[in-house]
Design a protein around this motif. Structure first.
Motif, PDB file in Angstrom:
ATOM      1  N   SER A  87      21.634  31.579  37.089  1.00  0.00           N
ATOM      2  CA  SER A  87      22.520  30.935  37.450  1.00  0.00           C
ATOM      3  C   SER A  87      23.238  31.200  38.924  1.00  0.00           C
ATOM      4  CB  SER A  87      23.685  30.464  36.458  1.00  0.00           C
ATOM      5  OG  SER A  87      24.438  31.631  36.229  1.00  0.00           O
ATOM      6  N   SER A  88      23.609  30.217  39.643  1.00  0.00           N
ATOM      7  CA  SER A  88      23.962  30.782  41.215  1.00  0.00           C
ATOM      8  C   SER A  88      25.623  30.361  40.925  1.00  0.00           C
ATOM      9  CB  SER A  88      23.578  29.748  42.011  1.00  0.00           C
ATOM     10  OG  SER A  88      21.851  30.022  42.168  1.00  0.00           O
ATOM     11  N   PHE A  89      26.339  31.306  41.810  1.00  0.00           N
ATOM     12  CA  PHE A  89      27.884  31.078  42.055  1.00  0.00           C
ATOM     13  C   PHE A  89      28.212  31.145  43.449  1.00  0.00           C
ATOM     14  CE2 PHE A  89      27.043  34.972  40.336  1.00  0.00           C
ATOM     15  CZ  PHE A  89      27.735  36.047  41.093  1.00  0.00           C
ATOM     16  N   GLN A  90      29.484  30.947  43.611  1.00  0.00           N
ATOM     17  CA  GLN A  90      30.097  31.299  44.774  1.00  0.00           C
ATOM     18  C   GLN A  90      31.294  32.544  44.403  1.00  0.00           C
ATOM     19  OE1 GLN A  90      29.199  30.287  48.159  1.00  0.00           O
ATOM     20  NE2 GLN A  90      27.393  29.333  47.396  1.00  0.00           N
ATOM     21  N   TYR A  91      31.626  33.165  45.158  1.00  0.00           N
ATOM     22  CA  TYR A  91      32.768  34.155  45.023  1.00  0.00           C
ATOM     23  C   TYR A  91      33.538  34.485  45.950  1.00  0.00           C
ATOM     24  CZ  TYR A  91      30.409  38.171  46.865  1.00  0.00           C
ATOM     25  OH  TYR A  91      29.773  39.068  47.832  1.00  0.00           O
ATOM     26  N   LYS A  92      34.787  34.797  45.912  1.00  0.00           N
ATOM     27  CA  LYS A  92      35.567  35.397  46.826  1.00  0.00           C
ATOM     28  C   LYS A  92      36.296  36.642  46.249  1.00  0.00           C
ATOM     29  CE  LYS A  92      36.774  30.973  48.723  1.00  0.00           C
ATOM     30  NZ  LYS A  92      37.705  29.842  48.903  1.00  0.00           N
ATOM     31  N   LEU A  93      36.854  37.544  47.113  1.00  0.00           N
ATOM     32  CA  LEU A  93      37.545  38.574  46.814  1.00  0.00           C
ATOM     33  C   LEU A  93      38.801  38.340  47.206  1.00  0.00           C
ATOM     34  CD1 LEU A  93      35.377  41.816  47.338  1.00  0.00           C
ATOM     35  CD2 LEU A  93      36.257  41.118  45.232  1.00  0.00           C
ATOM     36  N   GLU A  97      41.383  40.983  42.750  1.00  0.00           N
ATOM     37  CA  GLU A  97      40.653  39.783  42.029  1.00  0.00           C
ATOM     38  C   GLU A  97      39.277  39.324  42.488  1.00  0.00           C
ATOM     39  OE1 GLU A  97      43.855  37.053  39.584  1.00  0.00           O
ATOM     40  OE2 GLU A  97      43.709  36.560  41.852  1.00  0.00           O
ATOM     41  N   LEU A  98      38.671  39.008  41.566  1.00  0.00           N
ATOM     42  CA  LEU A  98      37.305  38.507  41.806  1.00  0.00           C
ATOM     43  C   LEU A  98      37.218  37.049  41.347  1.00  0.00           C
ATOM     44  CD1 LEU A  98      34.129  38.549  42.671  1.00  0.00           C
ATOM     45  CD2 LEU A  98      33.888  39.503  40.533  1.00  0.00           C
ATOM     46  N   LEU A  99      37.349  36.308  42.251  1.00  0.00           N
ATOM     47  CA  LEU A  99      37.178  34.750  42.099  1.00  0.00           C
ATOM     48  C   LEU A  99      36.065  33.825  42.285  1.00  0.00           C
ATOM     49  CD1 LEU A  99      40.423  33.858  44.291  1.00  0.00           C
ATOM     50  CD2 LEU A  99      40.534  34.709  41.779  1.00  0.00           C
ATOM     51  N   PHE A 100      35.447  33.502  40.971  1.00  0.00           N
ATOM     52  CA  PHE A 100      34.169  32.558  41.094  1.00  0.00           C
ATOM     53  C   PHE A 100      34.740  31.203  41.337  1.00  0.00           C
ATOM     54  CE2 PHE A 100      30.939  34.875  38.282  1.00  0.00           C
ATOM     55  CZ  PHE A 100      31.211  36.217  38.994  1.00  0.00           C
ATOM     56  N   THR A 101      34.021  30.405  42.457  1.00  0.00           N
ATOM     57  CA  THR A 101      34.446  29.201  42.929  1.00  0.00           C
ATOM     58  C   THR A 101      33.278  28.146  42.494  1.00  0.00           C
ATOM     59  OG1 THR A 101      33.967  29.718  45.038  1.00  0.00           O
ATOM     60  CG2 THR A 101      36.209  30.093  44.534  1.00  0.00           C
ATOM     61  N   GLN A 110      36.640  30.693  37.670  1.00  0.00           N
ATOM     62  CA  GLN A 110      37.068  31.711  36.822  1.00  0.00           C
ATOM     63  C   GLN A 110      37.723  32.906  37.630  1.00  0.00           C
ATOM     64  OE1 GLN A 110      32.961  33.207  35.295  1.00  0.00           O
ATOM     65  NE2 GLN A 110      33.240  32.040  33.352  1.00  0.00           N
ATOM     66  N   ARG A 111      38.489  33.759  37.007  1.00  0.00           N
ATOM     67  CA  ARG A 111      39.083  34.845  37.824  1.00  0.00           C
ATOM     68  C   ARG A 111      38.912  36.010  36.971  1.00  0.00           C
ATOM     69  NH1 ARG A 111      45.001  33.643  37.041  1.00  0.00           N
ATOM     70  NH2 ARG A 111      45.189  35.646  38.103  1.00  0.00           N
ATOM     71  N   PHE A 112      38.884  37.142  37.670  1.00  0.00           N
ATOM     72  CA  PHE A 112      38.450  38.395  37.152  1.00  0.00           C
ATOM     73  C   PHE A 112      39.542  39.498  37.817  1.00  0.00           C
ATOM     74  CE2 PHE A 112      34.540  36.150  36.441  1.00  0.00           C
ATOM     75  CZ  PHE A 112      34.230  36.256  35.078  1.00  0.00           C
ATOM     76  N   ALA A 113      39.694  40.417  37.014  1.00  0.00           N
ATOM     77  CA  ALA A 113      40.672  41.670  37.714  1.00  0.00           C
ATOM     78  C   ALA A 113      39.596  42.739  37.720  1.00  0.00           C
ATOM     79  CB  ALA A 113      41.571  41.913  36.627  1.00  0.00           C
ATOM     80  N   ILE A 114      39.541  43.368  39.027  1.00  0.00           N
ATOM     81  CA  ILE A 114      38.702  44.612  39.344  1.00  0.00           C
ATOM     82  C   ILE A 114      39.382  45.766  38.773  1.00  0.00           C
ATOM     83  CG2 ILE A 114      37.419  45.673  40.990  1.00  0.00           C
ATOM     84  CD1 ILE A 114      37.332  43.358  42.500  1.00  0.00           C
ATOM     85  N   ASP A 115      39.072  46.190  37.715  1.00  0.00           N
ATOM     86  CA  ASP A 115      39.714  47.658  37.206  1.00  0.00           C
ATOM     87  C   ASP A 115      39.071  48.876  37.856  1.00  0.00           C
ATOM     88  OD1 ASP A 115      41.258  46.093  35.415  1.00  0.00           O
ATOM     89  OD2 ASP A 115      39.787  46.395  33.761  1.00  0.00           O
ATOM     90  N   GLU A 116      37.806  48.782  38.066  1.00  0.00           N
ATOM     91  CA  GLU A 116      37.206  50.068  38.827  1.00  0.00           C
ATOM     92  C   GLU A 116      35.915  49.420  39.786  1.00  0.00           C
ATOM     93  OE1 GLU A 116      34.360  53.800  37.603  1.00  0.00           O
ATOM     94  OE2 GLU A 116      35.893  53.200  35.932  1.00  0.00           O
TER      95      GLU A 116
END
Length: 129
Positions: A87-93, A97-101, A110-116
């Protein structure tokens, strides 16, 4: 004076963001917050190494981040060049935070927090709304 403070803060934060997200990452673990806090029982410690270790075909979930802000996610088998269920996606940093658009609308899906984020490790978790 304000310029020196801004420069100092930029230099301090530079090592933290210098590692790039771009590249191919293989998922090695997937735990909920609840699972991360639980300790394995003795039986689980004995059984985990035996599960899946003897299979002839190894599979891995892989996620690829490209420089142009696009990416792919899928299941890869050893010896195969192409993955399945890709599956393909677009992302932004955005900071940590990592944001899937969405490709067409640009809306955040989708929103993800980058822990490491290091040269060998990427740990993310779903960001709470």
């Amino acid at each position: 004076m304000k310029n020196w403070v801004a420069l100092g803060l930029a230099l301090i934060s530079w090592p933290a963001i210098s590692q790039s997200l771009e590249g191919t990452w293989q998922q090695t673990g997937n735990k909920t917050c609840f699972q991360a806090e639980m300790k394995e029982s003795e039986t689980e410690k004995e059984l985990v190494p035996m599960m899946g270790g003897s299979s002839k075909s190894s599979v891995a979930k892989v996620i690829i981040f490209k420089k142009d802000g696009s990416g792919q996610e899928g299941i890869f088998s050893s010896g195969k060049k192409k993955g399945s269920n890709m599956s393909s996606f677009q992302y932004k940093l955005s900071g940590q935070e990592l944001l899937f658009t969405d490709k067409k609308s640009g809306m955040i899906t989708q929103r993800f927090a980058i822990d490491e984020l290091t040269a060998t490790s990427l740990k993310i978790r779903r960001a709470s709304s």
